[in-house]
Design a protein around this motif. Sequence first.
Motif, PDB file in Angstrom:
ATOM      1  N   VAL A  42      25.944  56.128  48.980  1.00  0.00           N
ATOM      2  CA  VAL A  42      26.276  57.462  47.600  1.00  0.00           C
ATOM      3  C   VAL A  42      24.780  57.736  47.297  1.00  0.00           C
ATOM      4  O   VAL A  42      24.143  56.657  47.364  1.00  0.00           O
ATOM      5  N   ILE A  43      24.428  58.960  47.409  1.00  0.00           N
ATOM      6  CA  ILE A  43      23.300  59.028  46.993  1.00  0.00           C
ATOM      7  C   ILE A  43      23.853  60.063  46.142  1.00  0.00           C
ATOM      8  O   ILE A  43      24.812  61.159  45.968  1.00  0.00           O
ATOM      9  N   VAL A  44      22.894  60.095  44.579  1.00  0.00           N
ATOM     10  CA  VAL A  44      23.461  61.249  43.186  1.00  0.00           C
ATOM     11  C   VAL A  44      21.733  61.688  42.939  1.00  0.00           C
ATOM     12  O   VAL A  44      20.899  61.269  42.799  1.00  0.00           O
ATOM     13  N   GLU A  45      21.123  62.871  42.401  1.00  0.00           N
ATOM     14  CA  GLU A  45      20.253  63.467  42.029  1.00  0.00           C
ATOM     15  C   GLU A  45      21.549  64.162  40.357  1.00  0.00           C
ATOM     16  O   GLU A  45      21.855  64.855  40.719  1.00  0.00           O
ATOM     17  N   VAL A  46      20.644  63.205  40.079  1.00  0.00           N
ATOM     18  CA  VAL A  46      20.929  63.976  37.962  1.00  0.00           C
ATOM     19  C   VAL A  46      20.309  64.888  37.983  1.00  0.00           C
ATOM     20  O   VAL A  46      19.196  65.137  37.980  1.00  0.00           O
ATOM     21  N   LEU A  47      20.574  65.994  37.208  1.00  0.00           N
ATOM     22  CA  LEU A  47      20.488  66.962  37.282  1.00  0.00           C
ATOM     23  C   LEU A  47      19.767  67.559  35.531  1.00  0.00           C
ATOM     24  O   LEU A  47      18.660  67.531  35.121  1.00  0.00           O
ATOM     25  N   ARG A  48      20.436  66.993  35.023  1.00  0.00           N
ATOM     26  CA  ARG A  48      20.833  67.031  33.437  1.00  0.00           C
ATOM     27  C   ARG A  48      21.561  65.230  32.639  1.00  0.00           C
ATOM     28  O   ARG A  48      22.073  65.268  33.438  1.00  0.00           O
ATOM     29  N   PHE A  49      21.285  64.377  32.168  1.00  0.00           N
ATOM     30  CA  PHE A  49      21.653  63.624  31.899  1.00  0.00           C
ATOM     31  C   PHE A  49      21.004  63.126  29.959  1.00  0.00           C
ATOM     32  O   PHE A  49      20.009  62.135  29.745  1.00  0.00           O
ATOM     33  N   ASP A  50      21.418  63.839  28.401  1.00  0.00           N
ATOM     34  CA  ASP A  50      21.495  63.847  27.282  1.00  0.00           C
ATOM     35  C   ASP A  50      21.843  64.198  26.657  1.00  0.00           C
ATOM     36  O   ASP A  50      23.398  64.607  27.070  1.00  0.00           O
ATOM     37  N   GLY A  51      21.847  64.478  25.651  1.00  0.00           N
ATOM     38  CA  GLY A  51      22.418  64.500  24.029  1.00  0.00           C
ATOM     39  C   GLY A  51      22.374  64.344  22.839  1.00  0.00           C
ATOM     40  O   GLY A  51      21.342  64.428  22.655  1.00  0.00           O
TER      41      GLY A  51
ATOM     42  N   LEU B  50      22.781  63.669  19.355  1.00  0.00           N
ATOM     43  CA  LEU B  50      23.492  62.483  18.260  1.00  0.00           C
ATOM     44  C   LEU B  50      24.245  63.103  17.222  1.00  0.00           C
ATOM     45  O   LEU B  50      24.831  64.206  16.739  1.00  0.00           O
ATOM     46  N   GLY B  51      25.846  62.278  17.066  1.00  0.00           N
ATOM     47  CA  GLY B  51      26.283  62.611  16.538  1.00  0.00           C
ATOM     48  C   GLY B  51      27.937  63.851  17.145  1.00  0.00           C
ATOM     49  O   GLY B  51      28.527  64.296  16.486  1.00  0.00           O
ATOM     50  N   GLU B  52      27.392  64.733  18.648  1.00  0.00           N
ATOM     51  CA  GLU B  52      28.132  65.779  18.598  1.00  0.00           C
ATOM     52  C   GLU B  52      28.736  65.239  19.928  1.00  0.00           C
ATOM     53  O   GLU B  52      29.565  65.782  20.292  1.00  0.00           O
ATOM     54  N   GLU B  53      27.642  65.609  21.043  1.00  0.00           N
ATOM     55  CA  GLU B  53      28.202  65.851  23.157  1.00  0.00           C
ATOM     56  C   GLU B  53      26.814  65.219  23.842  1.00  0.00           C
ATOM     57  O   GLU B  53      25.548  64.896  23.228  1.00  0.00           O
ATOM     58  N   VAL B  54      27.230  64.679  25.310  1.00  0.00           N
ATOM     59  CA  VAL B  54      26.641  63.938  25.977  1.00  0.00           C
ATOM     60  C   VAL B  54      26.582  65.386  26.743  1.00  0.00           C
ATOM     61  O   VAL B  54      27.987  65.428  27.515  1.00  0.00           O
ATOM     62  N   LEU B  55      25.969  65.232  27.333  1.00  0.00           N
ATOM     63  CA  LEU B  55      26.468  66.672  28.692  1.00  0.00           C
ATOM     64  C   LEU B  55      25.570  65.714  30.050  1.00  0.00           C
ATOM     65  O   LEU B  55      24.601  64.963  30.205  1.00  0.00           O
ATOM     66  N   LEU B  56      26.313  65.231  31.102  1.00  0.00           N
ATOM     67  CA  LEU B  56      25.662  65.170  32.572  1.00  0.00           C
ATOM     68  C   LEU B  56      26.142  66.071  33.558  1.00  0.00           C
ATOM     69  O   LEU B  56      27.392  66.276  33.785  1.00  0.00           O
ATOM     70  N   ASN B  57      25.155  66.289  34.519  1.00  0.00           N
ATOM     71  CA  ASN B  57      25.299  67.059  35.448  1.00  0.00           C
ATOM     72  C   ASN B  57      24.305  66.479  36.659  1.00  0.00           C
ATOM     73  O   ASN B  57      22.928  66.479  36.403  1.00  0.00           O
ATOM     74  N   ALA B  58      25.586  65.857  37.826  1.00  0.00           N
ATOM     75  CA  ALA B  58      24.736  65.394  38.962  1.00  0.00           C
ATOM     76  C   ALA B  58      25.117  66.097  40.464  1.00  0.00           C
ATOM     77  O   ALA B  58      26.301  66.418  40.144  1.00  0.00           O
ATOM     78  N   ARG B  59      24.345  65.741  40.854  1.00  0.00           N
ATOM     79  CA  ARG B  59      24.695  66.500  42.906  1.00  0.00           C
ATOM     80  C   ARG B  59      24.709  65.337  43.182  1.00  0.00           C
ATOM     81  O   ARG B  59      24.493  63.601  43.232  1.00  0.00           O
ATOM     82  N   TRP B  60      26.078  64.892  43.755  1.00  0.00           N
ATOM     83  CA  TRP B  60      26.492  63.547  44.647  1.00  0.00           C
ATOM     84  C   TRP B  60      26.911  63.748  45.958  1.00  0.00           C
ATOM     85  O   TRP B  60      27.307  64.652  46.196  1.00  0.00           O
ATOM     86  N   SER B  61      26.291  62.293  47.183  1.00  0.00           N
ATOM     87  CA  SER B  61      26.545  63.328  48.434  1.00  0.00           C
ATOM     88  C   SER B  61      27.171  61.355  48.459  1.00  0.00           C
ATOM     89  O   SER B  61      27.333  60.327  48.289  1.00  0.00           O
ATOM     90  N   ILE B  62      28.167  61.795  50.012  1.00  0.00           N
ATOM     91  CA  ILE B  62      28.704  60.621  50.617  1.00  0.00           C
ATOM     92  C   ILE B  62      27.931  60.799  52.368  1.00  0.00           C
ATOM     93  O   ILE B  62      28.480  61.598  52.563  1.00  0.00           O
ATOM     94  N   VAL B  63      26.961  59.683  52.490  1.00  0.00           N
ATOM     95  CA  VAL B  63      26.102  59.892  53.840  1.00  0.00           C
ATOM     96  C   VAL B  63      26.855  58.845  55.121  1.00  0.00           C
ATOM     97  O   VAL B  63      27.440  57.783  54.313  1.00  0.00           O
ATOM     98  N   ASP B  64      27.806  58.959  56.413  1.00  0.00           N
ATOM     99  CA  ASP B  64      27.700  58.770  57.074  1.00  0.00           C
ATOM    100  C   ASP B  64      26.536  57.760  57.189  1.00  0.00           C
ATOM    101  O   ASP B  64      25.457  58.193  58.146  1.00  0.00           O
ATOM    102  N   VAL B  65      26.312  56.357  57.396  1.00  0.00           N
ATOM    103  CA  VAL B  65      25.359  55.809  57.613  1.00  0.00           C
ATOM    104  C   VAL B  65      24.834  55.632  59.021  1.00  0.00           C
ATOM    105  O   VAL B  65      23.652  55.680  59.458  1.00  0.00           O
TER     106      VAL B  65
END
Length: 217
Positions: free
Chosen positions: A136-145, A147-162
Amino acid sequence: MPTHLPGFFTLLLLFFASLCGCVNLGEGTQETTRFYRLESSSPQSEAAREESRSDAPLGHLALQIGPVVIPGYLERSQIVTKGGPNEFRLAEFERWAEPLDENIEWVLAEDLKDLLQTDRIGFFPWKRPGQPDLQVIVEVLRFDGTLGEEVLLNARWSIVDVDSKEELVLQEARFRENPEGPDYPELVAAMSRSLAELSGDIAQALETLRKRPAKID
């Protein structure tokens, strides 16, 4: 020996004392640095895991987590929050207890361990006996928020046959969580919950791949 040297040293000591006073304004005004860590949001006891292991459809799967890549603005110890438009704020006294990419890897591994009911999970590069089946390979594009309002996670991920290096799944996910309070502990807890949602998507994709036995059996 010139007679003015003792006076010079006295002035020098007073100068350094004044510098220390600028940094330490008194016991009542010192800021304390606090350290945070993202945590798995779907804990399962070892007893429960052992009880259900025989029925686990993917319990045999050897899964490698990582690499997890994060954007440059998150490669720091300070917790980053969103300010105004095009503005990010670094919390000087609110810091991560370990590198954020390593913490994310650990959370994903713990969440998937519970969701898939398996202990055959390791990190990139693989250091366990044998070889992993899937990666499982993960590229986090955005991960912040905010205070007291919201958190945003934007990630591109893949599953690869080794073995074949074939990319079996490629997806991009966006999650939004609302902190349950106005400060950093609630913000970090919301970030952990957003990672749990990402883990759920990855686990669901792995369940779907179960129908392709040539790839994971």
